[in-house]
Write a protein that holds these residues in place. Structure first.
Motif, short mmCIF file in Angstrom:
data_model
loop_
_atom_site.label_atom_id
_atom_site.label_comp_id
_atom_site.label_asym_id
_atom_site.label_seq_id
_atom_site.Cartn_x
_atom_site.Cartn_y
_atom_site.Cartn_z
N UNK A 160 -10.32 -17.97 -3.33
CA UNK A 160 -9.54 -16.82 -2.86
C UNK A 160 -10.46 -15.82 -2.17
N UNK A 161 -9.91 -15.09 -1.21
CA UNK A 161 -10.69 -14.10 -0.47
C UNK A 161 -10.02 -12.74 -0.60
N UNK A 162 -10.85 -11.70 -0.49
CA UNK A 162 -10.34 -10.33 -0.47
C UNK A 162 -10.71 -9.72 0.87
N UNK A 163 -9.69 -9.18 1.57
CA UNK A 163 -9.92 -8.58 2.88
C UNK A 163 -9.41 -7.15 2.88
N UNK A 164 -10.06 -6.32 3.68
CA UNK A 164 -9.62 -4.93 3.85
C UNK A 164 -9.40 -4.69 5.34
N UNK A 165 -8.27 -4.07 5.68
CA UNK A 165 -7.92 -3.79 7.06
C UNK A 165 -7.57 -2.32 7.22
N UNK A 166 -7.77 -1.80 8.42
CA UNK A 166 -7.20 -0.51 8.81
C UNK A 166 -6.05 -0.83 9.75
N UNK A 167 -4.83 -0.47 9.35
CA UNK A 167 -3.63 -0.88 10.07
C UNK A 167 -2.72 0.32 10.27
N UNK A 168 -2.09 0.47 11.46
CA UNK A 168 -1.09 1.54 11.62
C UNK A 168 0.07 1.34 10.63
N UNK A 206 -5.88 -7.09 1.01
CA UNK A 206 -5.22 -8.40 0.94
C UNK A 206 -6.03 -9.33 0.05
N UNK A 207 -5.34 -9.98 -0.89
CA UNK A 207 -5.96 -11.00 -1.75
C UNK A 207 -5.15 -12.28 -1.57
N UNK A 211 1.79 -16.73 3.25
CA UNK A 211 0.88 -17.11 2.16
C UNK A 211 1.59 -17.93 1.09
N UNK A 212 2.82 -18.39 1.41
CA UNK A 212 3.61 -19.22 0.48
C UNK A 212 3.79 -18.54 -0.88
N UNK A 213 3.94 -17.22 -0.84
CA UNK A 213 4.22 -16.45 -2.05
C UNK A 213 3.03 -16.20 -2.95
N UNK A 214 1.83 -16.63 -2.54
CA UNK A 214 0.66 -16.50 -3.43
C UNK A 214 -0.22 -15.31 -3.06
N UNK A 215 0.06 -14.66 -1.93
CA UNK A 215 -0.79 -13.55 -1.49
C UNK A 215 -0.38 -12.23 -2.14
#
Length: 619
Positions: free
Chosen positions: A446-454, A415-416, A469-473
């Motif tokens: 801006x931030x960068x995130x990493x997730x482990x998601x089903x 996710x950015x 994210x109002x269309x910006x993500x």
């Protein structure tokens, strides 16, 4: 017969190079191929030429993505360069695997601002697993936010992370502006054309290796269809030389079929040209074989030796396809029969190794398994453009069992987004059993995130993410294998607004239903009992009458209160519809409309079933 690989390499066919162009979606693959065509002389200087000529499907042109891998060729300094343009989306991984089986090297294209993204990782891993030499092109260096040196460092990190060997790590780098058709090995010195790229391909990517004593062998990597020639078989010649009018054998997984091709063709630019002889290592197209599957071996009748079949990642998502059973069935589509829907899906499975089609207990429906809901949505979109009418259910992930444990597919999600939206994204994904793996904040807002998601958590979440994210993500995901089942979670917090009768929607009724939720229909739209006309603000379903007209008395003028202002309705796309529906709902798809509906249309039967379910659960 046991599988056999080609005999040890003894010679190199230096007249041919087979390369794949791999990249993330929208990093400029197809645009670069356009310019390679122009500069290699495939098109005349004054010849009219569309942009993105390799995107031949209407869906590809509209969405700006490559869906199917495609072949073409150019000539440079007397050497034929076969180019395969591959998809950049993980859902079309079967296309990538097929394409890489035909090539001896790859050009990795990376955006100079965005850097390597999840799908870059996906396609690069496939290329490294195939032990292909890689050339790296940092594209779009003219962008205002370009950061080519940082991106190159990220590419090195990615190679190391994916376990590249020493030879693969010594990759050459070019800096390019694909749209302008220029590339240069030095960042500070802009190039004049793509000649350095062509020269690098000839220098760093070897021609196909072969044993001059070996008989003809070819692996079927792709299938096509011609109205004049019928089924077309596409693949790379692994050994030997192919001549026309020779008896061949097609060796399937369990059977063999002798045939004589009535056409032997190879790519010259975008066109197929008849060939009397095709050399080892070239990509060839054969006509005259009706029964063939991807992964089969074509060889000489006298020397039946089977090559190793293509390995393709297994499907993770399934969807039920059925006939259209709504009251409007047959009004808009030409093809409505279950037999024709089944034939069309089986034909798709023949040309797409990444999907599987199974018959269900119900004769009117089929279960289609694929890599992701986006891949299945593209199949549905293609079918509706061909005139099909059908109904599809909610995408479901495919579970596995291992020693009594229930396993489910997992996604590595990147996710950015703006720093302000970090909290809501983390909260929503945590509610869906996601785990935060990494967080990078460079202080730039801006931030960068990493997730482990089903995988099941992402079905229906993508639209919600854009709203949050109002269309910006930017969110990208990559299949990360199977993991232990993480438990249940709510998939949708809203209910459905369902029509209780058939008719035409009127402004007065829609205006009065607006406070109840978000409406999907406009005045004048045809509705029927059981059709979903909106999203309820609360978590329960409600039955409404969208056809209710205003009752007028002789005390009120008939022209009064006509200026009703309605909330604009966002057009329902196929992906939005598939993401929205629950397990008891489905999408009705016709060439003209996409409608949401309940599986059980009758309101009385739905209420009876719901009451019985609550009673059995003791509620």
């Amino acid at each position: 017969m046991l599988y056999e690989e080609n005999m040890p390499s003894k010679q190199i066919n230096d007249k041919i190079r087979n390369i794949a162009i791999i990249a993330h979606v929208d990093h400029g693959k197809t645009t670069l191929v356009d310019v390679m065509f122009r500069q290699s002389g495939v098109f005349r200087d004054n010849q009219a030429m569309d942009d993105r000529v390799m995107d031949s499907m209407d869906v590809e042109r509209e969405r700006g993505i490559t869906i199917a891998a495609k072949n073409c060729s150019v000539r440079w300094k007397g050497v034929k360069i076969n180019i395969v343009d591959t998809p950049g989306h993980a859902d079309f991984g079967g296309e990538v695997e097929r394409a890489l089986s035909m090539v001896d090297g790859a050009v990795l294209l990376v955006d100079s601002s965005e850097g390597p993204l999840p799908q870059t990782r996906f396609v690069l891993k496939k290329a490294l697993d195939a032990s292909l030499p890689i050339l790296v092109v940092v594209n779009k260096i003219d962008r205002a936010d370009a950061r080519p040196q940082e991106v190159l460092d990220e590419v090195y990190d990615l190679f190391i992370d994916l376990g590249a060997d020493e030879d693969q790590l010594e990759f050459p780098v070019l800096y390019a502006i694909g749209r302008d058709g220029v590339a240069s090995p030095v960042l500070e010195e802009p190039g004049k054309d793509l000649s350095c790229l062509f020269d690098l391909i000839l220098e760093r990517i070897s021609g196909p290796r072969f044993d001059p004593e070996a008989p003809f062998q070819m692996l079927v990597s792709d299938l096509g269809y011609s109205d004049y020639l019928g089924r077309l078989v596409i693949g790379k010649i692994k050994a030997g030389v192919l001549q026309e009018k020779v008896d061949l054998l097609c060796m399937g997984e369990n059977d063999q079929l002798a045939f004589r091709p009535n056409k032997v063709q190879a790519y010259e630019g975008m066109q197929l040209k008849d060939q009397a002889v095709v050399e080892m290592g070239d990509i060839v197209v054969l006509a005259g074989l009706s029964k063939v599957s991807i992964g089969d071996t074509i060889c000489l009748k006298e020397f039946p030796v089977r090559l190793k079949r293509l390995d393709v990642d297994e499907p993770t998502v399934s969807m039920r396809f059925t006939i259209n059973t709504s009251p409007f069935a047959g009004r808009e589509g030409k093809i409505v029969q279950s037999r024709k829907i089944k034939d069309r899906l089986e034909k798709e499975a023949l040309t797409n190794v990444a999907i599987e089609v199974e018959e269900s207990e119900d004769k009117d429906s089929m279960v289609v398994k694929g890599r992701g809901e986006f891949q299945l949505a593209i199949i549905i979109e293609t079918m509706r453009r061909e005139g099909f009418e059908l109904g599809v259910g909610r995408p479901e992930v495919i579970y596995k069992k291992d020693g009594g444990k229930l396993l489910e597919p997992m996604e590595h999600v990147y996710v950015d987004c703006d720093e302000a939206f970090m909290g809501v994204v983390t909260e929503k994904l945590s509610m869906r059993r996601g785990k935060l793996l990494n967080l990078v904040n460079n202080g730039g807002g801006r931030v960068r995130m990493e997730f482990s998601v089903p995988s099941r958590a992402l079905i229906g979440y993508r639209d919600e993410f854009l709203t949050d994210t109002k269309g910006t993500g930017i969110m990208n995901s990559l299949f990360d294998g199977y993991g232990e089942y993480r438990g249940d979670f709510p998939t949708r917090f809203s209910g459905s607004i369902v029509s209780d009768r058939q008719g035409q929607a009127v402004p007065y009724a829609i205006f009065n239903l607006d406070p109840r939720g978000r409406m999907f229909i406009r005045p004048g739209d045809a509705v029927y009992e059981g059709m979903i006309v909106g999203e309820h603000n609360r978590d329960n379903d409600i039955d409404v009458n969208p056809c209710k007209e205003k009752k007028l008395t002789n005390m009120r003028a008939s022209g009064k209160d006509e200026a009703i202002i309605l909330t604009p309705v966002l057009p329902m796309t196929l992906e939005m519809a598939l993401n929205f529906i629950r397990d008891d709902e489905m999408v009705e798809i016709t060439p003209q409309n996409i409608r949401l509906r309940k599986i059980e249309l009758c309101a009385q039967k739905r209420h009876t079933t719901s009451a019985r379910k609550k009673k059995s659960e003791g509620k």
